[in-house]
Design a protein around this motif. Structure first.
Motif, short mmCIF file in Angstrom:
data_model
loop_
_atom_site.label_atom_id
_atom_site.label_comp_id
_atom_site.label_asym_id
_atom_site.label_seq_id
_atom_site.Cartn_x
_atom_site.Cartn_y
_atom_site.Cartn_z
N VAL A 220 0.88 -1.15 0.01
CA VAL A 220 0.03 -0.02 0.00
C VAL A 220 1.00 1.35 0.11
O VAL A 220 0.53 2.28 -0.77
CB VAL A 220 -0.86 0.03 1.30
N ALA A 221 1.86 1.20 0.76
CA ALA A 221 2.85 2.42 0.84
C ALA A 221 3.81 2.83 -0.73
O ALA A 221 3.95 3.68 -0.88
CB ALA A 221 3.93 2.20 1.74
N ALA A 222 3.89 1.71 -1.39
CA ALA A 222 4.20 1.69 -2.78
C ALA A 222 3.27 2.00 -3.72
O ALA A 222 3.79 2.37 -4.82
CB ALA A 222 5.04 0.40 -2.82
N ARG A 230 -2.65 -1.65 -8.91
CA ARG A 230 -1.67 -2.82 -8.44
C ARG A 230 -2.59 -3.01 -7.26
O ARG A 230 -3.56 -2.24 -6.51
CB ARG A 230 -0.49 -1.97 -7.69
N ARG A 231 -2.53 -4.41 -6.75
CA ARG A 231 -3.07 -4.90 -5.65
C ARG A 231 -2.35 -5.45 -4.33
O ARG A 231 -1.15 -5.72 -4.70
CB ARG A 231 -4.18 -6.07 -6.18
N VAL A 232 -2.77 -5.55 -3.24
CA VAL A 232 -1.89 -6.06 -2.16
C VAL A 232 -2.20 -7.58 -2.31
O VAL A 232 -3.11 -8.32 -2.74
CB VAL A 232 -2.40 -5.57 -0.77
N PRO A 233 -1.14 -8.45 -1.67
CA PRO A 233 -1.23 -9.94 -1.71
C PRO A 233 -2.27 -10.29 -0.81
O PRO A 233 -2.48 -9.79 0.33
CB PRO A 233 0.22 -10.20 -1.24
N GLU A 234 -2.93 -11.59 -1.47
CA GLU A 234 -4.13 -12.09 -0.53
C GLU A 234 -3.59 -13.29 0.18
O GLU A 234 -3.46 -14.25 -0.74
CB GLU A 234 -5.53 -12.18 -1.13
N THR A 247 -10.47 -6.63 1.77
CA THR A 247 -11.05 -5.35 2.01
C THR A 247 -10.44 -4.38 1.14
O THR A 247 -10.62 -3.22 0.45
CB THR A 247 -11.36 -5.07 3.22
N MET A 248 -8.92 -4.41 1.54
CA MET A 248 -7.99 -3.53 0.82
C MET A 248 -8.11 -3.56 -0.92
O MET A 248 -8.15 -2.31 -1.64
CB MET A 248 -6.65 -3.80 1.26
N ASN A 249 -8.41 -4.56 -1.45
CA ASN A 249 -8.28 -4.77 -2.63
C ASN A 249 -9.81 -4.07 -3.25
O ASN A 249 -9.46 -3.64 -4.41
CB ASN A 249 -7.86 -6.30 -3.25
N ALA A 250 -10.63 -4.51 -2.72
CA ALA A 250 -12.06 -4.23 -2.87
C ALA A 250 -11.78 -2.63 -2.98
O ALA A 250 -12.55 -1.78 -3.81
CB ALA A 250 -13.03 -4.60 -2.08
N MET A 251 -11.19 -1.92 -1.94
CA MET A 251 -11.02 -0.55 -1.77
C MET A 251 -10.19 0.05 -2.93
O MET A 251 -10.68 1.26 -3.53
CB MET A 251 -10.45 -0.06 -0.49
N LEU A 252 -9.18 -0.79 -3.36
CA LEU A 252 -8.20 -0.19 -4.49
C LEU A 252 -9.30 -0.33 -5.77
O LEU A 252 -8.98 0.32 -6.70
CB LEU A 252 -7.24 -1.13 -4.44
N ALA A 257 -11.74 2.33 -10.25
CA ALA A 257 -12.88 2.83 -10.84
C ALA A 257 -13.41 4.20 -10.97
O ALA A 257 -13.68 4.84 -11.81
CB ALA A 257 -14.13 1.91 -10.63
N ALA A 258 -13.16 5.09 -9.75
CA ALA A 258 -13.41 6.33 -9.45
C ALA A 258 -12.48 7.05 -10.36
O ALA A 258 -12.82 8.17 -11.04
CB ALA A 258 -13.41 6.61 -7.91
N GLY A 259 -11.40 6.82 -10.13
CA GLY A 259 -10.14 7.57 -11.06
C GLY A 259 -10.53 7.52 -12.52
O GLY A 259 -10.46 8.40 -13.20
N VAL A 260 -10.82 5.94 -12.80
CA VAL A 260 -11.06 5.83 -14.44
C VAL A 260 -12.33 6.77 -14.63
O VAL A 260 -12.43 7.52 -15.70
CB VAL A 260 -11.35 4.46 -14.77
N ARG A 261 -13.42 6.77 -13.83
CA ARG A 261 -14.62 7.57 -14.27
C ARG A 261 -14.22 9.06 -14.21
O ARG A 261 -14.91 9.85 -15.22
CB ARG A 261 -15.73 7.42 -13.02
N GLN A 262 -13.44 9.61 -13.50
CA GLN A 262 -13.03 10.86 -13.28
C GLN A 262 -12.13 11.55 -14.54
O GLN A 262 -12.59 12.46 -14.94
CB GLN A 262 -12.24 11.28 -11.91
N ARG A 263 -11.32 10.41 -14.98
CA ARG A 263 -10.39 11.11 -16.05
C ARG A 263 -11.25 10.98 -17.33
O ARG A 263 -11.19 11.74 -18.07
CB ARG A 263 -9.38 10.01 -16.07
N ARG A 264 -12.25 9.93 -17.16
CA ARG A 264 -13.32 9.86 -18.39
C ARG A 264 -14.34 11.01 -18.64
O ARG A 264 -14.62 11.67 -19.59
CB ARG A 264 -14.06 8.69 -18.58
N PHE A 265 -14.68 11.48 -17.23
CA PHE A 265 -15.54 12.38 -17.35
C PHE A 265 -14.82 13.79 -17.59
O PHE A 265 -15.42 14.59 -18.48
CB PHE A 265 -15.85 12.71 -15.70
N ILE A 266 -13.69 13.81 -17.29
CA ILE A 266 -13.18 15.25 -17.65
C ILE A 266 -12.66 15.14 -19.23
O ILE A 266 -12.96 16.15 -19.62
CB ILE A 266 -11.69 15.23 -16.72
#
Length: 478
Positions: A220-222, A230-234, A247-252, A257-266
């Protein structure tokens, strides 16, 4: 015969030196400063301390039971010897020298004046034993024996033909003390070994358990703001750490997805704004340079229409930003959805709108935003209906249902979710010339979601039907 069984003087333990030392402010500050901050170290120390306390209590209990049993055994032997001597004295057959039984250190018989009448061989010719500082409860001055002895002394008084006598029998506690010392050493060594074993096992087990947590933390720090793929090891299994990783991977996933939507929206917003701005500038340039007044007037009118379209697009973008800003849905009040639908349907348009259903239908929400939702649905229907628009209201299973139906070309099943994406226009049904920005239906769905409802589209004979479902308002209390 009267019998007294004095107890030995107890051993004095160390005082509360450690407690007084820790009470000093500087020492307390140093302890707090150097206290371990690692979960692994704290867990290991806590486990070792807990086991040490349990072992200490258990060892103390074992030693206490052992000491009581050993002393009781020695005391029973000394008391039996004293009774035997007392019987001999009572019968008047008291010899000058008394034999010692196994485990007995000395025997001495004195009269009421303190004169020695009989004694064991090791006390022959010696005066009466003088009690020590404890008043004779068990410690005697045994300098006559040439050494100090830890003993259990039993004292009996017997009546004899010549008067009362006092019988003192001292039994050695050397064997009991030796057994107690050996047991203490064995318990200490065993306890130290157990504490060390628990510490090593806890350290290794905690390290192994926390290794996935450290891997998750380092991953997560990286992860940077441009590396959300990127995802954390499960780890395998279904324990707390595995659930944390999922849970961390679901949050990522949500962040990506939010970042993709934001870039597409812009990107979409930039494209949507660039086209009318280019057209507007062209129209103004032509109007500025063209000599024909009628052409200039037409260009200015076109520029005014494009300006209105830009104004509408900017308002929609601002509303979407508010909808995305942490559920800022404004004040919630009671709203009559039926009245709101009749008001929206009464607005001027190319086609009349028929409203059917109950006269009132109460929901809870922001009346301005719910009105915007209905306006967007009716504007969409007016752009695509041929001759008929109908609004149907109903209450079903504790929910308010509003349907907007038109007799337009309908929507293919593959496009029924795509039309709720921002800046989406269906090629055969929508165009920029229709006046739509591609944001009306996404805004309507977001408003419905913020009010705990849902907005979907269904196929209908000869057109399309948009179905809005909202929770009914709670009834007023008595």
């Amino acid at each position: 015969m009267a019998e007294r069984e004095p107890a030995l003087t107890g051993r004095k333990g160390p005082g509360g030196v450690l407690r007084r030392l820790l009470a000093r402010p500087r020492v307390a500050a140093a302890v707090e400063r150097f206290a371990p901050r690692s979960v692994r170290t704290r867990t290991t120390l806590a486990a070792c301390a807990s086991v040490a306390v349990v072992l200490l209590v258990a060892s103390a209990a074992v030693l206490l039971v052992l000491r009581v049993n050993l002393q009781r055994t020695v005391e029973a032997g000394a008391r039996e010897q004293a009774r035997a001597v007392a019987r001999i004295a009572a019968e008047g057959r008291l010899p000058a020298q008394l034999p010692l039984d196994h485990g007995t250190d000395f025997i001495q018989v004195t009269d009421r004046d303190g004169t020695v009448l009989a004694a064991s061989q090791n006390l022959a010719g010696h005066p009466a034993l003088a009690p020590g500082a404890d008043g004779g409860r068990g410690t005697f001055d045994l300098g006559a024996l040439g050494d100090e002895h830890h003993q259990r002394v039993s004292t009996l008084t017997a009546d004899t033909p010549t008067g009362p006598v006092t019988v003192r029998v001292g039994a050695s506690l050397h064997t009991a003390d030796t057994a107690e010392d050996l047991t203490t050493a064995a318990l200490g060594a065993l306890s130290a070994l157990l504490v060390a074993t628990v510490g090593v096992l806890t350290w290794r087990t905690t390290g192994r358990a926390l290794r996935p947590v450290e891997a998750i933390r380092s991953r997560v720090a990286a992860i940077g703001d441009r590396e959300l793929d990127r995802r954390v090891p499960e780890p395998a299994g279904d324990d707390e750490i595995a659930r944390l990783a999922r849970t961390m991977n679901a949050m990522l996933d949500r962040l990506e997805a939010a970042g993709v939507r934001q870039r597409r929206f812009i990107a979409d917003a930039s494209h949507e704004l660039r086209s009318p701005l280019a057209v507007l500038r062209t129209q103004l340039d032509v109007a500025h340079t063209h000599p024909d007044p009628e052409v200039r007037a037409a260009m200015v009118e076109g520029a005014r229409q494009d300006t209105e379209r830009l104004q509408s697009l900017a308002a929609d973008l601002l509303l979407l930003a508010r909808l995305d800003a942490a559920g800022d849905d404004g004040p919630r009040t009671g709203v009559d959805l039926a009245e709101l639908a009749r008001t929206a349907a009464g607005a001027r348009g190319p086609l009349p709108v028929a409203v059917t259903g109950p006269p009132t239908l109460g929901v809870t929400g922001n009346p301005l935003w719910l009105g915007r939702l209905l306006t967007n649905l009716l504007d969409n229907a007016r752009r695509h209906a041929r001759s008929r628009i109908e609004v149907r209201l109903a209450a079903e299973d504790g929910r308010a249902v509003l349907e907007v139906a038109d007799d337009g070309p309908g929507i293919a099943p593959a496009d029924r979710e795509r039309i709720f994406e921002r800046f989406t226009r269906l090629d055969d049904a929508r165009s920029r010339d229709d006046g739509g920005t591609g944001l009306g239906l996404p805004i309507a769905r977001d408003i419905a979601a913020l009010h705990g409802g849902a907005l979907t589209v269904e196929d209908a004979p000869g057109g399309a039907t948009f179905r809005l479902v909202l929770p009914l308002a709670a009834p007023d209390g008595p």
